[in-house]
Design a protein around this motif. Structure first.
Motif, PDB file in Angstrom:
ATOM      1  N   SER A  32       0.817  -1.212   0.000  1.00 33.03           N
ATOM      2  CA  SER A  32       0.000   0.000   0.000  1.00 33.03           C
ATOM      3  C   SER A  32       0.849   1.259   0.000  1.00 33.03           C
ATOM      4  O   SER A  32       0.450   2.285  -0.573  1.00 33.03           O
ATOM      5  CB  SER A  32      -0.962   0.008   1.188  1.00 33.03           C
ATOM      6  OG  SER A  32      -0.250   0.012   2.407  1.00 33.03           O
ATOM      7  N   PHE A  36       0.127   4.777  -2.061  1.00 30.77           N
ATOM      8  CA  PHE A  36      -0.179   6.043  -1.395  1.00 30.77           C
ATOM      9  C   PHE A  36       0.989   7.019  -1.351  1.00 30.77           C
ATOM     10  O   PHE A  36       0.768   8.226  -1.251  1.00 30.77           O
ATOM     11  CB  PHE A  36      -0.703   5.781   0.023  1.00 30.77           C
ATOM     12  CG  PHE A  36      -2.034   5.102   0.021  1.00 30.77           C
ATOM     13  CD1 PHE A  36      -3.159   5.777  -0.397  1.00 30.77           C
ATOM     14  CD2 PHE A  36      -2.157   3.790   0.422  1.00 30.77           C
ATOM     15  CE1 PHE A  36      -4.403   5.155  -0.414  1.00 30.77           C
ATOM     16  CE2 PHE A  36      -3.391   3.160   0.411  1.00 30.77           C
ATOM     17  CZ  PHE A  36      -4.511   3.845  -0.009  1.00 30.77           C
ATOM     18  N   GLN A  39       0.765   9.619   1.253  1.00 39.27           N
ATOM     19  CA  GLN A  39      -0.518  10.311   1.312  1.00 39.27           C
ATOM     20  C   GLN A  39      -1.570   9.386   1.936  1.00 39.27           C
ATOM     21  O   GLN A  39      -1.309   8.223   2.178  1.00 39.27           O
ATOM     22  CB  GLN A  39      -0.973  10.721  -0.103  1.00 39.27           C
ATOM     23  CG  GLN A  39       0.027  11.574  -0.853  1.00 39.27           C
ATOM     24  CD  GLN A  39       0.200  12.934  -0.218  1.00 39.27           C
ATOM     25  OE1 GLN A  39      -0.762  13.599   0.124  1.00 39.27           O
ATOM     26  NE2 GLN A  39       1.445  13.340  -0.031  1.00 39.27           N
ATOM     27  N   THR A  40      -2.767   9.912   2.165  1.00 43.24           N
ATOM     28  CA  THR A  40      -3.830   9.074   2.713  1.00 43.24           C
ATOM     29  C   THR A  40      -4.875   8.699   1.672  1.00 43.24           C
ATOM     30  O   THR A  40      -5.833   7.996   1.974  1.00 43.24           O
ATOM     31  CB  THR A  40      -4.530   9.780   3.891  1.00 43.24           C
ATOM     32  OG1 THR A  40      -5.035  11.028   3.441  1.00 43.24           O
ATOM     33  CG2 THR A  40      -3.566   9.986   5.046  1.00 43.24           C
ATOM     34  N   SER A  41      -4.703   9.161   0.430  1.00 39.39           N
ATOM     35  CA  SER A  41      -5.628   8.776  -0.637  1.00 39.39           C
ATOM     36  C   SER A  41      -4.900   8.743  -1.971  1.00 39.39           C
ATOM     37  O   SER A  41      -3.840   9.359  -2.135  1.00 39.39           O
ATOM     38  CB  SER A  41      -6.822   9.732  -0.703  1.00 39.39           C
ATOM     39  OG  SER A  41      -6.400  11.014  -1.096  1.00 39.39           O
ATOM     40  N   THR A  52     -11.496   6.809  -5.884  1.00 42.53           N
ATOM     41  CA  THR A  52     -10.604   7.263  -4.825  1.00 42.53           C
ATOM     42  C   THR A  52     -10.420   6.130  -3.832  1.00 42.53           C
ATOM     43  O   THR A  52     -11.393   5.589  -3.306  1.00 42.53           O
ATOM     44  CB  THR A  52     -11.192   8.490  -4.085  1.00 42.53           C
ATOM     45  OG1 THR A  52     -11.391   9.537  -5.030  1.00 42.53           O
ATOM     46  CG2 THR A  52     -10.249   8.967  -2.992  1.00 42.53           C
ATOM     47  N   LEU A  53      -9.165   5.769  -3.601  1.00 40.30           N
ATOM     48  CA  LEU A  53      -8.825   4.782  -2.583  1.00 40.30           C
ATOM     49  C   LEU A  53      -8.218   5.561  -1.426  1.00 40.30           C
ATOM     50  O   LEU A  53      -7.290   6.338  -1.615  1.00 40.30           O
ATOM     51  CB  LEU A  53      -7.809   3.773  -3.125  1.00 40.30           C
ATOM     52  CG  LEU A  53      -7.375   2.664  -2.174  1.00 40.30           C
ATOM     53  CD1 LEU A  53      -8.554   1.761  -1.812  1.00 40.30           C
ATOM     54  CD2 LEU A  53      -6.253   1.854  -2.790  1.00 40.30           C
ATOM     55  N   ARG A  54      -8.776   5.379  -0.228  1.00 35.77           N
ATOM     56  CA  ARG A  54      -8.256   6.138   0.918  1.00 35.77           C
ATOM     57  C   ARG A  54      -8.083   5.234   2.134  1.00 35.77           C
ATOM     58  O   ARG A  54      -8.700   4.182   2.241  1.00 35.77           O
ATOM     59  CB  ARG A  54      -9.163   7.312   1.255  1.00 35.77           C
ATOM     60  CG  ARG A  54     -10.518   6.957   1.748  1.00 35.77           C
ATOM     61  CD  ARG A  54     -11.359   8.206   2.053  1.00 35.77           C
ATOM     62  NE  ARG A  54     -12.690   7.837   2.471  1.00 35.77           N
ATOM     63  CZ  ARG A  54     -13.027   7.570   3.732  1.00 35.77           C
ATOM     64  NH1 ARG A  54     -12.146   7.668   4.680  1.00 35.77           N
ATOM     65  NH2 ARG A  54     -14.268   7.231   4.027  1.00 35.77           N
ATOM     66  N   THR A  56      -8.535   4.993   6.142  1.00 35.44           N
ATOM     67  CA  THR A  56      -9.316   5.584   7.228  1.00 35.44           C
ATOM     68  C   THR A  56      -8.430   5.805   8.452  1.00 35.44           C
ATOM     69  O   THR A  56      -7.293   5.338   8.502  1.00 35.44           O
ATOM     70  CB  THR A  56     -10.491   4.672   7.630  1.00 35.44           C
ATOM     71  OG1 THR A  56      -9.957   3.489   8.228  1.00 35.44           O
ATOM     72  CG2 THR A  56     -11.369   4.322   6.446  1.00 35.44           C
ATOM     73  N   LEU A  61      -8.904   0.323   4.344  1.00 33.77           N
ATOM     74  CA  LEU A  61      -8.965   0.891   3.001  1.00 33.77           C
ATOM     75  C   LEU A  61     -10.421   1.028   2.571  1.00 33.77           C
ATOM     76  O   LEU A  61     -11.223   0.106   2.771  1.00 33.77           O
ATOM     77  CB  LEU A  61      -8.221   0.012   2.003  1.00 33.77           C
ATOM     78  CG  LEU A  61      -6.713  -0.137   2.226  1.00 33.77           C
ATOM     79  CD1 LEU A  61      -6.133  -1.085   1.191  1.00 33.77           C
ATOM     80  CD2 LEU A  61      -6.023   1.198   2.182  1.00 33.77           C
ATOM     81  N   LEU A  63     -12.698   2.243  -0.958  1.00 37.29           N
ATOM     82  CA  LEU A  63     -12.704   2.615  -2.367  1.00 37.29           C
ATOM     83  C   LEU A  63     -14.039   3.239  -2.702  1.00 37.29           C
ATOM     84  O   LEU A  63     -15.092   2.644  -2.483  1.00 37.29           O
ATOM     85  CB  LEU A  63     -12.473   1.360  -3.232  1.00 37.29           C
ATOM     86  CG  LEU A  63     -12.398   1.578  -4.730  1.00 37.29           C
ATOM     87  CD1 LEU A  63     -11.196   2.424  -5.104  1.00 37.29           C
ATOM     88  CD2 LEU A  63     -12.344   0.234  -5.450  1.00 37.29           C
ATOM     89  N   ASN A  64     -14.011   4.475  -3.224  1.00 33.65           N
ATOM     90  CA  ASN A  64     -15.225   5.197  -3.599  1.00 33.65           C
ATOM     91  C   ASN A  64     -15.168   5.593  -5.067  1.00 33.65           C
ATOM     92  O   ASN A  64     -14.092   5.904  -5.581  1.00 33.65           O
ATOM     93  CB  ASN A  64     -15.409   6.482  -2.770  1.00 33.65           C
ATOM     94  CG  ASN A  64     -15.690   6.194  -1.338  1.00 33.65           C
ATOM     95  OD1 ASN A  64     -16.483   5.329  -1.004  1.00 33.65           O
ATOM     96  ND2 ASN A  64     -15.034   6.917  -0.463  1.00 33.65           N
TER      97      ASN A  64
END
Length: 65
Positions: A32, A36, A39-41, A52-54, A56, A61, A63-64
């Motif tokens: 990961s 990243f 970064q966090t996303s 967008t993978l972020r 939390t 993880l 995914l939106n």
């Protein structure tokens, strides 16, 4: 050969191939941190869409679209 792949994964390489014990197929393992880059996303393009993978606050993880 499996030991060699495990050593490469532990060495912090961004991507290695690992063998799935259940399916007997080789799949790519991507750390990961390689996605990243501190970064966090991250944005992921797939099938003409952008996702967008972020990460939390709990370290999971999400995914939106």
């Amino acid at each position: 050969m499996a030991e060699e792949k495990d050593e490469r994964r532990d060495a912090g390489l961004p991507s290695v191939e690992v063998e799935s014990e259940l399916l007997g197929k080789t799949r790519r393992l991507i750390q990961s941190e390689a996605i990243f880059c501190g970064q966090t996303s991250a944005l992921i393009a797939h099938g003409g869409e952008v996702y967008t993978l972020r990460v939390t606050k709990q370290g999971k993880l999400v995914l939106n679209k």
